[in-house]
Design a protein around this motif. Sequence first.
Motif, PDB file in Angstrom:
ATOM      1  N   ILE A 213     -42.605  17.387 -41.354  1.00 52.71           N
ATOM      2  CA  ILE A 213     -41.653  16.298 -41.132  1.00 52.71           C
ATOM      3  C   ILE A 213     -40.506  16.454 -42.131  1.00 52.71           C
ATOM      4  N   ARG A 214     -39.309  16.332 -41.638  1.00 48.69           N
ATOM      5  CA  ARG A 214     -38.128  16.459 -42.502  1.00 48.69           C
ATOM      6  C   ARG A 214     -38.159  15.441 -43.642  1.00 48.69           C
ATOM      7  N   ALA A 215     -37.514  15.813 -44.736  1.00 56.78           N
ATOM      8  CA  ALA A 215     -37.273  14.856 -45.809  1.00 56.78           C
ATOM      9  C   ALA A 215     -36.268  13.820 -45.314  1.00 56.78           C
ATOM     10  N   VAL A 216     -36.369  12.612 -45.826  1.00 56.42           N
ATOM     11  CA  VAL A 216     -35.372  11.578 -45.565  1.00 56.42           C
ATOM     12  C   VAL A 216     -34.807  11.144 -46.912  1.00 56.42           C
ATOM     13  N   ARG A 217     -33.519  11.322 -47.066  1.00 51.65           N
ATOM     14  CA  ARG A 217     -32.857  10.935 -48.314  1.00 51.65           C
ATOM     15  C   ARG A 217     -31.802   9.879 -48.030  1.00 51.65           C
ATOM     16  N   TYR A 218     -31.856   8.793 -48.760  1.00 51.98           N
ATOM     17  CA  TYR A 218     -30.763   7.817 -48.700  1.00 51.98           C
ATOM     18  C   TYR A 218     -29.936   7.949 -49.964  1.00 51.98           C
ATOM     19  N   LEU A 219     -28.636   8.095 -49.771  1.00 48.52           N
ATOM     20  CA  LEU A 219     -27.712   8.196 -50.894  1.00 48.52           C
ATOM     21  C   LEU A 219     -26.779   7.003 -50.850  1.00 48.52           C
ATOM     22  N   GLU A 220     -26.484   6.499 -52.040  1.00 49.37           N
ATOM     23  CA  GLU A 220     -25.555   5.389 -52.123  1.00 49.37           C
ATOM     24  C   GLU A 220     -24.278   5.953 -52.725  1.00 49.37           C
ATOM     25  N   ALA A 221     -23.190   5.930 -51.946  1.00 48.47           N
ATOM     26  CA  ALA A 221     -21.911   6.461 -52.436  1.00 48.47           C
ATOM     27  C   ALA A 221     -20.973   5.284 -52.702  1.00 48.47           C
ATOM     28  N   THR A 222     -20.481   5.195 -53.920  1.00 52.62           N
ATOM     29  CA  THR A 222     -19.562   4.114 -54.285  1.00 52.62           C
ATOM     30  C   THR A 222     -18.159   4.676 -54.439  1.00 52.62           C
ATOM     31  N   PHE A 223     -17.218   4.100 -53.683  1.00 51.54           N
ATOM     32  CA  PHE A 223     -15.820   4.544 -53.699  1.00 51.54           C
ATOM     33  C   PHE A 223     -14.996   3.517 -54.453  1.00 51.54           C
ATOM     34  N   GLU A 224     -14.394   3.960 -55.544  1.00 52.55           N
ATOM     35  CA  GLU A 224     -13.586   3.070 -56.374  1.00 52.55           C
ATOM     36  C   GLU A 224     -12.110   3.385 -56.169  1.00 52.55           C
ATOM     37  N   GLY A 225     -11.399   2.436 -55.548  1.00 57.75           N
ATOM     38  CA  GLY A 225      -9.966   2.595 -55.387  1.00 57.75           C
ATOM     39  C   GLY A 225      -9.260   1.437 -56.081  1.00 57.75           C
ATOM     40  N   GLU A 226      -8.269   0.859 -55.382  1.00 61.56           N
ATOM     41  CA  GLU A 226      -7.552  -0.257 -55.994  1.00 61.56           C
ATOM     42  C   GLU A 226      -7.141  -1.232 -54.895  1.00 61.56           C
ATOM     43  N   GLU A 227      -7.416  -2.518 -55.114  1.00 67.31           N
ATOM     44  CA  GLU A 227      -7.018  -3.523 -54.132  1.00 67.31           C
ATOM     45  C   GLU A 227      -5.498  -3.657 -54.105  1.00 67.31           C
ATOM     46  N   ALA A 228      -4.994  -3.922 -52.889  1.00 72.40           N
ATOM     47  CA  ALA A 228      -3.544  -4.117 -52.760  1.00 72.40           C
ATOM     48  C   ALA A 228      -3.284  -4.992 -51.542  1.00 72.40           C
ATOM     49  N   HIS A 229      -2.102  -5.571 -51.456  1.00 78.09           N
ATOM     50  CA  HIS A 229      -1.714  -6.367 -50.293  1.00 78.09           C
ATOM     51  C   HIS A 229      -1.615  -5.442 -49.074  1.00 78.09           C
ATOM     52  N   ALA A 230      -2.213  -5.886 -47.960  1.00 78.26           N
ATOM     53  CA  ALA A 230      -2.209  -5.045 -46.765  1.00 78.26           C
ATOM     54  C   ALA A 230      -0.797  -4.804 -46.250  1.00 78.26           C
ATOM     55  N   GLY A 231       0.158  -5.673 -46.645  1.00 77.70           N
ATOM     56  CA  GLY A 231       1.546  -5.495 -46.225  1.00 77.70           C
ATOM     57  C   GLY A 231       2.405  -4.842 -47.279  1.00 77.70           C
ATOM     58  N   GLY A 232       1.764  -4.410 -48.367  1.00 76.11           N
ATOM     59  CA  GLY A 232       2.510  -3.777 -49.448  1.00 76.11           C
ATOM     60  C   GLY A 232       2.884  -2.347 -49.113  1.00 76.11           C
ATOM     61  N   PRO A 233       3.506  -1.654 -50.048  1.00 75.10           N
ATOM     62  CA  PRO A 233       3.961  -0.284 -49.790  1.00 75.10           C
ATOM     63  C   PRO A 233       2.799   0.635 -49.427  1.00 75.10           C
ATOM     64  N   MET A 234       3.064   1.592 -48.542  1.00 77.91           N
ATOM     65  CA  MET A 234       2.025   2.530 -48.111  1.00 77.91           C
ATOM     66  C   MET A 234       1.831   3.651 -49.131  1.00 77.91           C
ATOM     67  N   GLU A 235       2.886   3.900 -49.933  1.00 76.75           N
ATOM     68  CA  GLU A 235       2.761   4.969 -50.924  1.00 76.75           C
ATOM     69  C   GLU A 235       1.842   4.502 -52.055  1.00 76.75           C
ATOM     70  N   ASP A 236       1.208   5.465 -52.662  1.00 81.15           N
ATOM     71  CA  ASP A 236       0.396   5.238 -53.865  1.00 81.15           C
ATOM     72  C   ASP A 236      -0.745   4.258 -53.668  1.00 81.15           C
ATOM     73  N   ARG A 237      -1.134   4.063 -52.433  1.00 78.19           N
ATOM     74  CA  ARG A 237      -2.324   3.236 -52.241  1.00 78.19           C
ATOM     75  C   ARG A 237      -3.545   4.024 -52.653  1.00 78.19           C
ATOM     76  N   ARG A 238      -4.595   3.300 -53.088  1.00 77.30           N
ATOM     77  CA  ARG A 238      -5.898   3.936 -53.356  1.00 77.30           C
ATOM     78  C   ARG A 238      -6.939   3.176 -52.533  1.00 77.30           C
ATOM     79  N   ASP A 239      -6.943   3.503 -51.247  1.00 80.58           N
ATOM     80  CA  ASP A 239      -7.702   2.753 -50.249  1.00 80.58           C
ATOM     81  C   ASP A 239      -9.153   3.256 -50.206  1.00 80.58           C
TER      82      ASP A 239
END
Length: 414
Positions: A213-239
Motif C-alpha cells: 500500500i502506498r505511503a500517504v503523506r499530508y504536508l502543510e504548506a504555509t504561504f506568507e505574502g502581504e495583505e492589500a486592498h483588492a482595488g489597489g495597485p497590481m504591481e508589487d503585490r504579494r498575493d
Amino acid sequence: VASPAPLRCDRDRLWDRLAELARVGATPDGGVGRLALTDEDRAGRELVSAWAAELGLHERADRIGNLFWRRPGEVRDRAAVMAGSHLDTVPDGGRFDGAFGVLAALEAVQTLAEAGTRTAAPVEVACWANEEGARFPRVCTGSGAFAGAMTEEDVRALRATDGPAYGDELDRLGLAGPGAPGAERPSAYFEAHIEQGALLERAGIPIGVPEGIRAVRYLEATFEGEEAHAGGPMEDRRDALRAAARAIEELHALAAGDGLLAGAIVAAGRLEIEPNVPTVVPGRVRAWLCVRPAGLEGEEGWAGELERRLGAVAGELGVIVEVRAASRNGPARFDERAVALVRQGARALELETLHLVLPVGHDAGYLAGVAPTAMVLVPCRGGVSHSPDEWAERDWVGDGGDVLLGALRAAARG
Ligand SMILES: [Zn+2]
C-alpha cells in the motif's frame, strides 16, 4: 510435496450472505449505512456471529471492539492464520467494501470445515473496528490499535462526529471483550477486498495481488505574502493565494513528470485563507497537500525537491512558503511468501492475476507490521466504491473467495 486439489467455496452462500448483510443498515437508495459502533454495526456483527456460531467457531472480542471467530488447529500452541476485514461502512456505502473480506473469510473456514480439512494452525476470521473512520475520525482504528499504532486510551477517547466517545459507545453496545488488542498475534494475515479502482475490470483480470500500500503523506504548506486592498495597485503585490494556486499546479506537474514524484497521486484538499475577505488580497494561506508516492521504498527523497519547487513558484510572486510534514502513514510492503501463497492459490484455479500497488489504505496495511500479510483483490464495476452503486458480480466475488481459501489453507496446513 504436491499441493492438494483446490477446494472451492460455496459462492451462492457467500453471495446470499452479502445480500442478507446488506439489509442491515440498508439505505433508501439501495446503499448500506452501518457506521462504526452504532446499533446497525452491532446488528451486522450479530448476524455474522450467528453464522459463525452455527459453524461452532469460538468467538472473542478485544477491549476496543475487534471481533474474532476461530476454528481450532491440530497442533497445540500454533498461532492462528487470520483473514478478515471490516463490517462498518461510510454513511451511504455499498455492500462489498469490508463485508466481502469478512464473509469470504467465514466462507473459507466453513468450506474447510465441511470438507473435513484439518489444519495445523487455527484459522481465525477477523472483524476490525471502525475501519472507515466515518463516524470516529480515525481510519483503521481497530487494526491500528491491534498493531500498536495507537493506545487503548486514545481509541476510547475518540469523539464521534455525532458526539459520544468511542469508549462510551463500545460500552453501551457491549462490544468490548476482555483481551488486550494485539495480545494474540497471528502467524499470517490475508484480506480479500474489492479493488476500489478499475484496473482489474478494464484488464479483464479476475484477481489482483497487491505488493503493498502506498505511503500517504499530508504536508502543510504555509504561504506568507502581504495583505492589500483588492482595488489597489497590481504591481508589487504579494498575493499568498495566487502563490498557493501556482504551488498546487506545480505539485500536479511534478506528479505528472518523470522526476522524484513521478506517478504520485496528489491532491490539495483544504485551504485556509487569511483574511478570506473579498476586498482583500490574501496575506496568508495554509494548504494541506496529500501525496501518495508511487513506490514502496518509504524514502522521502522527493520532499526536499517539492519544497524547493514550491518555494521557486511562490518566490516569483514575492511569497515565502514553508512546508511542514503534518502526518505520515506507510508505506506497507506485503510479505513475499504470503503474496506467493495468494498467487499460487489463483494459479491452482487457473485464474489470471494482476500485480499492483494500492493507493488507499486497508486494515492489511497495519497487519503487515504484525504478521506476514497479503491481500486478494476482486474487480468492482467502474471502480466505484463508497457509494450505493458499488457493485461486483457473483463470480468475481466467488473467485476471490476461492483464492482466499487456497491461501489460508496453504498457510495453515504446515
Ligand atoms: Zn474497506
